[in-house]
Design a protein around this motif. Structure first.
Motif, mmCIF file in Angstrom:
data_model
loop_
_atom_site.group_PDB
_atom_site.id
_atom_site.type_symbol
_atom_site.label_atom_id
_atom_site.label_comp_id
_atom_site.label_asym_id
_atom_site.label_seq_id
_atom_site.Cartn_x
_atom_site.Cartn_y
_atom_site.Cartn_z
ATOM 1 N N ASN A 269 26.038 50.471 30.983
ATOM 2 C CA ASN A 269 25.046 50.150 30.261
ATOM 3 C C ASN A 269 25.215 48.448 30.186
ATOM 4 O OD1 ASN A 269 23.292 50.187 27.975
ATOM 5 N ND2 ASN A 269 24.687 50.977 26.526
ATOM 6 N N LEU A 270 24.979 47.921 31.104
ATOM 7 C CA LEU A 270 25.016 46.370 30.994
ATOM 8 C C LEU A 270 23.902 45.797 30.321
ATOM 9 C CD1 LEU A 270 27.267 44.063 32.463
ATOM 10 C CD2 LEU A 270 24.944 43.950 33.868
ATOM 11 N N VAL A 271 24.075 45.652 28.988
ATOM 12 C CA VAL A 271 23.021 45.071 28.351
ATOM 13 C C VAL A 271 22.946 43.494 28.134
ATOM 14 C CG1 VAL A 271 21.774 44.968 25.837
ATOM 15 C CG2 VAL A 271 22.599 47.035 27.082
ATOM 16 N N TYR A 272 24.123 42.939 27.889
ATOM 17 C CA TYR A 272 24.625 41.546 27.924
ATOM 18 C C TYR A 272 25.307 41.267 29.033
ATOM 19 C CZ TYR A 272 23.280 43.233 23.182
ATOM 20 O OH TYR A 272 22.540 43.732 22.129
ATOM 21 N N PRO A 273 25.384 39.891 29.267
ATOM 22 C CA PRO A 273 26.003 39.292 30.368
ATOM 23 C C PRO A 273 27.489 39.576 30.334
ATOM 24 C CG PRO A 273 24.601 37.671 29.550
ATOM 25 C CD PRO A 273 24.595 38.781 28.422
ATOM 26 N N VAL A 274 28.113 40.018 31.680
ATOM 27 C CA VAL A 274 29.484 40.149 31.634
ATOM 28 C C VAL A 274 30.089 39.015 33.061
ATOM 29 C CG1 VAL A 274 31.397 41.568 32.259
ATOM 30 C CG2 VAL A 274 29.724 42.366 30.702
ATOM 31 N N THR A 275 30.755 38.277 32.601
ATOM 32 C CA THR A 275 31.236 37.471 33.995
ATOM 33 C C THR A 275 32.566 37.718 34.248
ATOM 34 O OG1 THR A 275 32.046 35.619 32.526
ATOM 35 C CG2 THR A 275 29.550 35.717 33.057
ATOM 36 N N LEU A 276 32.854 37.055 35.396
ATOM 37 C CA LEU A 276 34.327 37.108 36.062
ATOM 38 C C LEU A 276 35.340 36.630 34.983
ATOM 39 C CD1 LEU A 276 35.580 36.095 39.663
ATOM 40 C CD2 LEU A 276 36.422 34.998 37.461
ATOM 41 N N ASP A 277 34.851 35.459 34.322
ATOM 42 C CA ASP A 277 35.858 34.972 33.381
ATOM 43 C C ASP A 277 36.075 35.814 32.075
ATOM 44 O OD1 ASP A 277 36.470 32.502 34.762
ATOM 45 O OD2 ASP A 277 34.367 31.701 34.168
ATOM 46 N N ALA A 278 34.903 36.318 31.616
ATOM 47 C CA ALA A 278 35.071 37.510 30.797
ATOM 48 C C ALA A 278 36.227 38.623 31.013
ATOM 49 C CB ALA A 278 33.643 38.034 30.574
ATOM 50 N N LEU A 279 35.736 39.157 32.269
ATOM 51 C CA LEU A 279 36.769 40.179 32.610
ATOM 52 C C LEU A 279 38.253 39.697 32.567
ATOM 53 C CD1 LEU A 279 34.710 42.045 35.171
ATOM 54 C CD2 LEU A 279 35.166 42.719 32.883
ATOM 55 N N CYS A 280 38.422 38.520 33.198
ATOM 56 C CA CYS A 280 39.654 37.934 33.130
ATOM 57 C C CYS A 280 40.486 37.545 32.017
ATOM 58 C CB CYS A 280 40.002 36.273 33.927
ATOM 59 S SG CYS A 280 39.646 36.603 35.644
ATOM 60 N N GLN A 281 39.720 37.304 30.795
ATOM 61 C CA GLN A 281 40.267 37.226 29.666
ATOM 62 C C GLN A 281 40.663 38.240 29.006
ATOM 63 O OE1 GLN A 281 38.017 34.652 26.937
ATOM 64 N NE2 GLN A 281 37.478 33.117 28.599
ATOM 65 N N ILE A 282 39.921 39.334 29.061
ATOM 66 C CA ILE A 282 40.143 40.800 28.640
ATOM 67 C C ILE A 282 41.484 41.302 29.335
ATOM 68 C CG2 ILE A 282 39.258 43.178 28.657
ATOM 69 C CD1 ILE A 282 36.331 41.970 28.337
ATOM 70 N N PHE A 283 41.356 41.368 30.623
ATOM 71 C CA PHE A 283 42.648 42.268 31.452
ATOM 72 C C PHE A 283 43.739 41.442 31.419
ATOM 73 C CE2 PHE A 283 39.156 44.523 32.672
ATOM 74 C CZ PHE A 283 39.560 45.874 32.970
ATOM 75 N N ALA A 284 43.674 40.014 31.115
ATOM 76 C CA ALA A 284 44.834 39.197 30.904
ATOM 77 C C ALA A 284 45.798 39.697 29.861
ATOM 78 C CB ALA A 284 44.716 37.885 31.042
ATOM 79 N N LYS A 285 45.402 40.186 28.992
ATOM 80 C CA LYS A 285 46.214 40.959 27.625
ATOM 81 C C LYS A 285 47.316 41.834 28.192
ATOM 82 C CE LYS A 285 44.022 38.744 24.276
ATOM 83 N NZ LYS A 285 43.197 38.019 25.061
ATOM 84 N N PHE A 286 47.033 42.436 29.445
ATOM 85 C CA PHE A 286 48.071 43.321 29.879
ATOM 86 C C PHE A 286 48.823 42.930 31.020
ATOM 87 C CE2 PHE A 286 44.452 45.131 27.728
ATOM 88 C CZ PHE A 286 45.254 46.200 26.912
ATOM 89 N N GLY A 287 48.686 41.861 31.586
ATOM 90 C CA GLY A 287 49.492 41.334 32.646
ATOM 91 C C GLY A 287 48.947 39.838 33.111
ATOM 92 N N THR A 288 49.290 39.337 34.235
ATOM 93 C CA THR A 288 48.849 38.492 34.895
ATOM 94 C C THR A 288 47.804 38.981 35.869
ATOM 95 O OG1 THR A 288 50.914 37.235 34.776
ATOM 96 C CG2 THR A 288 49.450 36.351 36.589
ATOM 97 N N VAL A 289 46.574 38.539 35.778
ATOM 98 C CA VAL A 289 45.545 38.734 36.779
ATOM 99 C C VAL A 289 45.915 37.807 37.936
ATOM 100 C CG1 VAL A 289 43.025 38.904 37.306
ATOM 101 C CG2 VAL A 289 43.895 39.495 35.080
#
Length: 532
Positions: free
Chosen positions: A172-192
């Motif tokens: 349900n990709l309504v708004y842009p999701v970028t590589l940087d966006a995912l990095c910022q979200i997933f970096a909360k749980f460990g080093t990407v």
């Protein structure tokens, strides 16, 4: 307090204001003094300078009532924290990571994403010490107790995971999701370590590698099924059969954070690749792809992209949602912070006007200042923090006049105009009353037509008498190459024109936006989501 650590603060080379605008380094691990606001003339920096890696991290500008757990939580996503020294009277702390690599990842991450604690930005850099020596004072006993508590709960999450590589599908990709966006979200749980984004079977997907299974497990448990924005952009996460990712280029489609030396490939062309096309669809929040940022929009926009609220996480992971940033998405730019530092400019060619036009694609530019002593650096003041974030996310790394732009948040909250009688050779311009602002009307359709720089430009407001050849000749007159042209079938006031490269399109937009075509028609130019 240990005398050697005291040395960290009181001895060293004086860092004056001329260093505030040192250019951003190319590698992701070298600390940018600019991004982290080394702004206190009283502060005397580390002897070796903040760019030399060390296991010990120096954290400044902490809130007065900071506690040990909050400081430790800054380091935990990147690995085990082995020691802590709190200097509450100086609003500072020193954090020792278990390895230099973990410290490098931490400093590299926070040089691009400013950490916020209790609504305060804090500043992170390498210390000039290789390890922390601490005493047995009551303060230190409290710090050690916090370390033991957080480290043990951090380890509890180390359930055996099938893989360190996650497969992420964004539904349900309504708004842009970028590589940087995912990095910022997933970096909360460990080093990407590495990430690749692509489109498969019409779905935007990513492969993401952590250094250990525990981080992958924690991210999957917490993020699977979460929405990045309210009601859309849903994360579906599974363990990949791959054991490692092989990344050849560092660009907007792939990145290896352990190899900052990798080439970018044809990064400024990749946005036209079909694999990225579905990642950018029009929508109100495409003008604000940062969670928590839409407060700056006119009241007409009521959608709040507030997704990714932290569920009840075990132990230390709960503290990874830092106070003041309750979402796992993007830490919002602090309110009022709408000034960007743009570096790596071509000093021979850059002008305030060209930055005004280019950044004006993503928001209303109020003021531009090219720095008198360092003309490869400029300050650009947007009308609000949402637009600043949007311009930074779309333009950072794009090429202008042959050089990739480097864009970070400035420590300044506004751009000062020169005092009367103090001219600065026209290097500072005030555009606050410019008629060329694209977003001053609430509800303007320009909000839903914001796209990344691309080789294809959208032209509008073309008078009836102007024909295709005239426009092709106009856009070729600057030395650029026109590859294709097409009028809209139903409306000859609009057309698409394709340039030879994204860089040529950027320079053509700067040159020909607002060009007078006669008959009281001024050409409107923006980036297109389509190609011809």
């Amino acid at each position: 307090m240990d005398g050697s650590v005291h040395h960290d603060i009181t001895v060293g080379t004086k860092r004056g204001s001329d260093e505030l605008f040192s250019s951003i380094s190319n590698g992701p691990y070298i600390m940018s003094t600019t991004a982290n606001g080394n702004d206190s003339k009283k502060f005397k920096g580390d002897i070796r300078g903040p760019g030399v890696p060390s296991r010990v991290i120096h954290i400044r500008k902490l809130p007065n009532d900071i506690n040990e757990a909050e400081v430790i939580s800054l380091g935990l996503p990147f690995g085990d924290v082995t020691n802590l020294l709190m200097l509450k009277a100086k609003n500072q702390a020193f954090l020792e990571m278990h390895s230099e690599e973990a410290a490098q990842n931490m400093v590299g991450y926070y040089s691009t994403v400013m950490p916020i604690i209790r609504h305060h930005p804090v500043f992170v850099q390498f210390s000039n010490h290789k390890e922390l020596k601490t005493d047995n004072s009551p303060n230190q006993e409290r710090a050690q107790a916090a370390l033991r508590a957080l480290s043990s709960s951090h380890m509890d999450t180390a359930v055996a995971a099938p893989s360190t590589v996650l497969r992420v599908v964004v539904e349900n990709l309504v708004y842009p999701v970028t590589l940087d966006a995912l990095c910022q979200i997933f970096a909360k749980f460990g080093t990407v370590l590495r990430i690749i984004v692509f489109t498969k079977n019409g779905q935007f997907q990513a492969l993401l590698q952590y250094p250990d299974g525990a981080s992958a497990q924690a991210a999957k448990l917490s993020l699977d099924g979460q929405n990045i924005y309210n009601g859309c952009c849903t994360l579906r996460i599974s363990f990949s059969k791959l054991t490692s990712l092989n990344v050849k280029y560092n660009n907007e489609k792939s990145r290896d954070f352990t190899r900052p030396d990798l080439p970018s490939g044809e990064s400024h062309h990749t946005i036209e690749h079909p694999a990225m096309a579905t990642a950018f669809t029009p929508g109100i929040i495409s003008a604000a792809p940062y969670a928590g940022a839409t407060h700056a929009f006119p009241p007409a926009f009521t959608i709040q992209p507030a997704g990714l609220t932290v569920p009840g996480l075990p132990g230390a992971l709960a503290s990874l949602s830092l106070p003041g940033a309750t979402r796992l998405g993007f830490p919002p730019i602090p309110a009022g912070h709408c000034v960007l530092l743009v570096s790596n400019l071509n000093p021979e060619r850059v002008t305030p006007y060209c930055l005004f036009i280019l950044f004006g694609v993503y928001g209303d530019v109020m003021r531009v200042k090219i720095l008198f002593n360092k003309k490869e650096n400029a300050l650009v003041q947007m009308s609000d923090s949402t637009q600043a974030q949007l311009a930074m996310s779309h333009l950072n790394g794009q090429r202008l006049h042959g050089k990739p732009l480097r864009i970070t948040l400035s420590k300044h909250t506004s751009v000062q105009l020169p005092r009367e009688g103090h001219e600065d050779q026209g290097l500072t311009k005030d555009y606050s009353n410019s008629p060329l602002h694209r977003f001053k009307k609430p509800g303007s359709k320009n909000y839903s037509n914001i796209f990344p720089p691309s080789a294809t430009l959208h032209l509008s407001n073309i008078p009836p008498s102007v024909v295709e050849d005239e426009l092709k000749i106009l856009f070729s007159s600057s030395g650029a190459m026109v590859k294709a042209f097409k009028f809209f079938q139903k409306d000859h006031k609009m057309a698409l024109i394709q340039m030879a490269s994204v860089e040529e399109a950027i320079e053509s937009l700067i040159e020909f936006h607002n060009h007078d075509l006669g008959e009281n028609h001024h050409l409107r130019v923006s980036f297109s989501k389509s190609s011809i």
